[in-house]
Design an enzyme around this catalytic site. Structure first.
Site, PDB file in Angstrom:
ATOM      1  N   LYS A   1      57.261  29.868 -99.406  1.00  0.00           N
ATOM      2  CA  LYS A   1      58.227  28.891 -98.901  1.00  0.00           C
ATOM      3  C   LYS A   1      57.777  27.496 -99.336  1.00  0.00           C
ATOM      4  O   LYS A   1      56.586  27.247 -99.550  1.00  0.00           O
ATOM      5  CB  LYS A   1      58.368  29.009 -97.390  1.00  0.00           C
ATOM      6  CG  LYS A   1      57.111  28.711 -96.610  1.00  0.00           C
ATOM      7  CD  LYS A   1      57.240  29.091 -95.141  1.00  0.00           C
ATOM      8  CE  LYS A   1      58.293  28.305 -94.400  1.00  0.00           C
ATOM      9  NZ  LYS A   1      58.257  28.570 -92.931  1.00  0.00           N
TER      10      LYS A   1
ATOM     11  N   SER B   1      62.165  29.488 -90.467  1.00  0.00           N
ATOM     12  CA  SER B   1      62.238  28.563 -91.571  1.00  0.00           C
ATOM     13  C   SER B   1      61.870  29.190 -92.913  1.00  0.00           C
ATOM     14  O   SER B   1      61.987  28.542 -93.955  1.00  0.00           O
ATOM     15  CB  SER B   1      61.316  27.375 -91.297  1.00  0.00           C
ATOM     16  OG  SER B   1      59.973  27.793 -91.172  1.00  0.00           O
TER      17      SER B   1
ATOM     18  N   SER C   1      59.420  32.031 -87.521  1.00  0.00           N
ATOM     19  CA  SER C   1      59.839  31.706 -88.882  1.00  0.00           C
ATOM     20  C   SER C   1      59.488  32.750 -89.921  1.00  0.00           C
ATOM     21  O   SER C   1      59.983  32.689 -91.043  1.00  0.00           O
ATOM     22  CB  SER C   1      59.254  30.355 -89.306  1.00  0.00           C
ATOM     23  OG  SER C   1      59.790  29.317 -88.521  1.00  0.00           O
TER      24      SER C   1
END
Length: 526
Positions: free
Chosen positions: A126, A201, A225
């Site tokens: 990420k 996320s 997340s």
């Protein structure tokens, strides 16, 4: 009577919200099965299998990296997951791996496999996890164009294991929501249905992993997340014991004590439990010997606690029927096939306050750190919330609606979360007492399958399931359990006590064997 009325009004509100979003997406036309077919067998293999193929010279590392490069280029226009890449550098590093292995004997290759179990296998991370030379904006407009000057420690460790970084993926602005959208890179879509969110996320990782654009993903988990995108996208994800995986370099903006945080963890997202284990052993020195502990776990000797229906609160959404049925099926399989002792879990607290307990822990760990309002300015001043809201209303906003909402809530209600009645330590003590050293808890990740884009903003209580594990530092594994009638992933999470990650992973492996694990969102033509 009041509880019944509140429950009815909550149901009515949530039903109305769902209808509105369904109607909003009707004009968009078909939203499912839009990904191109998978035409290379390497794309659907586990990372462990790919590493074996490379060592045995059944496939070159270069051909495998090239296969994933082509897949990213094919799916990214649809899901918008990758925000920056290093394809040419990755191919060059793969060629170097091939040259090295071609010069080795079979015995030397086997020895290399023990030292570097992921040699030649590509991976992604990420965007807030630093990968040298790639974007590190965290979705902030003020950080546009900024590149990482070094690798995060977790990236370094994967490199040491032989893996090759390929790209970084989309996140919500400052990582502060369960949808992956920001003003800089836009919105990431769920590969099973582009009208639905892949979560956040680590939503870019979840979407790319499910689409076969990467075999291995690095995620971070603050309130779900890793687990939420894994659930919404039908993959496996593991929130490890706090402190197992280094957080050094897992945030674009520096914090004094970030690497010592317990509420945040870095961890793996994969398409098989076996990959989770190998990935963890490569990332975390404390996970040494994890594979053996998982294999040696006697599931029949575990105490399997289950929670299916809801949170015993009229303010919280009841778990939807398809998820309840999947959870019941998983529980029955563990009971019938392994003879495990099972029991219905009784919450030791009012779970309507799970997010408040999580915020209590967050407030304690953040007390000496810069505020969210300062982060929104990229540490160059403090955001004026009134000004930013006015800009957003006028269509000239520099921040997402969600981040403005979160930052406003924290500014005006922050002190509430320091209230002793929300003390996370009390919740942790009670959870540890119930689970003991041989217990696992089966429960939903979220009370519904992947919602429409924007829908989670209308109801915040859905994160109670994931918040309680983060607040109490419990490791947790997200496991897919097939698809719903709408073609969206079903699943659950398995919580256990700190240091006992092998228990949740062993149960996850048993459920993978029974329910099949990841299911491709696109046709496979190989």
């Amino acid at each position: 009577m009041l509880s019944v009325i509140i429950s009815f009004l909550t149901w009515l509100y949530l039903s109305a919200v769902r209808c509105v979003f369904r109607l909003l997406w009707l004009p968009a036309g078909p939203t499912k099965f839009l990904l191109p077919p998978i035409d290379d067998p390497a794309l659907v293999q586990s990372a462990c299998t790919l590493a074996l193929w490379i060592r045995q010279r059944k496939r070159s590392a270069e051909s495998i990296v090239e296969a994933f490069r082509r897949r990213v280029e094919a799916v990214n226009p649809i899901i918008n997951a990758v925000v920056d890449e290093r394809f040419e550098a990755a191919l060059r590093e793969a060629r170097e791996v091939d040259q090295r292995l071609d010069a080795c004997t079979q015995e030397e290759r086997e020895e290399t496999g023990r030292a570097q179990p992921l040699l030649g296998v590509p991976f992604t991370a990420k965007e807030n996890v630093l990968v040298k030379g790639l974007s590190c904006t965290h979705g902030l407009v003020l950080r546009r164009g900024m590149k990482a000057e070094r690798d995060a420690e977790v990236v370094c460790r994967l490199r040491e294991a032989g893996a090759i970084p390929l790209a970084v993926t989309n996140v919500p602005e400052l990582g502060m929501w369960i949808e992956s959208i920001n003003p800089l890179y836009g919105r990431t879509a769920n590969p099973y249905d582009v009208s639905r969110t892949p979560g956040g996320s680590s939503g870019g990782e979840g979407a790319l992993l499910a689409s076969c654009g990467t075999p291995l993903s690095i995620g971070t988990d603050l309130i779900g997340s890793i687990r939420i995108p894994s659930f919404y996208c039908g993959t496996f994800g593991h929130k490890p014991t706090s402190g197992w995986v280094s957080l050094d370099g897992c945030r674009c903006l520096p914090y004094k004590n970030y690497i010592n945080r317990k509420i945040t963890v870095a961890g793996p997202m994969c398409r098989s439990v076996g990959d989770l284990v190998v990935f963890l052993e490569s990332m975390a020195p404390r996970a040494a010997g994890l594979a053996a502990r998982v294999a040696d776990t006697d599931i029949g000797a575990l105490k399997i606690c289950r929670w299916v229906d809801g949170l015993d609160s009229p303010w919280c959404r009841r778990t939807e029927k398809s998820l309840r049925e999947a959870l019941h099926a998983a529980h029955q399989h563990l009971q019938n096939s392994f003879g495990a002792t099972t029991c219905r879990f009784q919450w030791p607290m009012d779970m309507v306050h799970a997010v408040d307990i999580w915020l209590n822990k967050l407030a304690g760990e953040n007390k000496d750190e810069p505020s969210l309002l300062t982060d929104m300015k990229n540490r160059k001043g403090t955001v004026n919330l009134l000004e930013e809201w006015l800009r957003w209303v006028c269509g000239r906003g520099r921040h997402s609606f969600t981040l403005l909402t979160v930052s406003t809530s924290l500014k005006y209600f922050y002190k509430k979360f320091l209230n002793p009645r929300f003390d996370w330590r009390n919740a942790q003590k009670k959870m540890l007492e119930i689970l003991g050293q041989n217990g696992v808890l089966l429960m939903p990740v979220m009370p519904e399958v992947a919602p429409f884009h924007g829908e989670p903003q209308c109801f915040w209580k859905d994160m109670n399931f994931t918040a309680i594990a983060s607040a109490t530092e419990l490791p947790s594994t997200s496991v897919p359990l097939g698809l719903s009638k709408e073609g969206l992933p079903l699943g659950l999470q398995i919580m256990t006590t700190p240091g006992n990650d092998h228990l949740s992973l062993a149960v996850a492996a048993a459920l993978e064997d029974k329910f099949g694990g990841w299911i491709s969102p696109s046709p496979i033509t190989i």
